[in-house]
Design a protein around this motif. Sequence first.
Motif, mmCIF file in Angstrom:
data_model
loop_
_atom_site.group_PDB
_atom_site.id
_atom_site.type_symbol
_atom_site.label_atom_id
_atom_site.label_comp_id
_atom_site.label_asym_id
_atom_site.label_seq_id
_atom_site.Cartn_x
_atom_site.Cartn_y
_atom_site.Cartn_z
ATOM 1 N N ASN A 1 0.882 -1.167 0.000
ATOM 2 C CA ASN A 1 0.000 0.000 0.000
ATOM 3 C C ASN A 1 0.922 1.220 0.000
ATOM 4 O O ASN A 1 1.724 1.360 0.915
ATOM 5 N N GLY B 1 0.379 4.316 0.623
ATOM 6 C CA GLY B 1 0.100 5.339 1.624
ATOM 7 C C GLY B 1 -0.558 6.558 1.014
ATOM 8 O O GLY B 1 -1.052 6.513 -0.116
ATOM 9 N N ILE C 1 5.176 2.645 13.670
ATOM 10 C CA ILE C 1 4.944 1.543 12.746
ATOM 11 C C ILE C 1 4.293 0.353 13.447
ATOM 12 O O ILE C 1 4.300 0.258 14.669
ATOM 13 N N TYR D 1 4.889 -3.746 12.808
ATOM 14 C CA TYR D 1 5.790 -4.583 12.021
ATOM 15 C C TYR D 1 5.802 -6.032 12.484
ATOM 16 O O TYR D 1 5.456 -6.343 13.614
ATOM 17 N N LYS E 1 2.157 0.428 3.483
ATOM 18 C CA LYS E 1 2.651 -0.850 3.999
ATOM 19 C C LYS E 1 3.599 -1.441 2.966
ATOM 20 O O LYS E 1 3.329 -1.387 1.766
ATOM 21 N N GLU F 1 7.594 -6.972 7.333
ATOM 22 C CA GLU F 1 6.395 -6.351 6.812
ATOM 23 C C GLU F 1 6.100 -5.187 7.728
ATOM 24 O O GLU F 1 5.939 -5.376 8.936
ATOM 25 N N GLU G 1 4.069 -1.425 8.391
ATOM 26 C CA GLU G 1 3.030 -0.430 8.092
ATOM 27 C C GLU G 1 3.426 0.877 8.755
ATOM 28 O O GLU G 1 3.729 0.914 9.947
ATOM 29 N N VAL H 1 2.341 3.922 10.273
ATOM 30 C CA VAL H 1 1.109 4.428 10.881
ATOM 31 C C VAL H 1 1.111 5.949 11.015
ATOM 32 O O VAL H 1 0.114 6.612 10.721
#
Length: 149
Positions: A52, A54, A68, A70, A113, A142, A144, A146
């Motif tokens: 993604n 963002g 994040i 993770y 992400k 992995e 993201e 935030v």
Amino acid sequence: MVLLTACSKNEGPLEGAVMGDARTENVILSYLSAHNETAIKDVSGLYYRILNPGDSIHFVKATSIPTIIYTNQLLNGEIVGTSFGPTDFDQRQLKNHIPGWQIGLQKIAQGGKIRLYIPPALAYGSIGVPGIVPPNAVLISEVELVNIR
């Protein structure tokens, strides 16, 4: 469960990286092929896949404090770290995380992400994290993004 944070390194993201480490590259490419996954190769040797992108407005800088979510795992699927929710690692700036995260997180914007296939030279190197990450391990993160401060 042991939580693994992204350890700090005193060098820049490319210092000490073995550019074009053929063995590591073959390991990553074999993993991607075996799992029918695709990834883009960064000039640093990091492989990544943006899941993604963002908001396309808010991006991290080296001095940003990213929040994040993770998960870190080894190529065998063993989870070696997870945040269990948003974390800013006690307000740690991006420049104080492992080089693989420094490079990868700058490829997405807030809300994005990314899956990172991090060669050892951009993760925990030939030392690893005793009892958690073996020496010379490829790390799959992995992450993201935030929030950014």
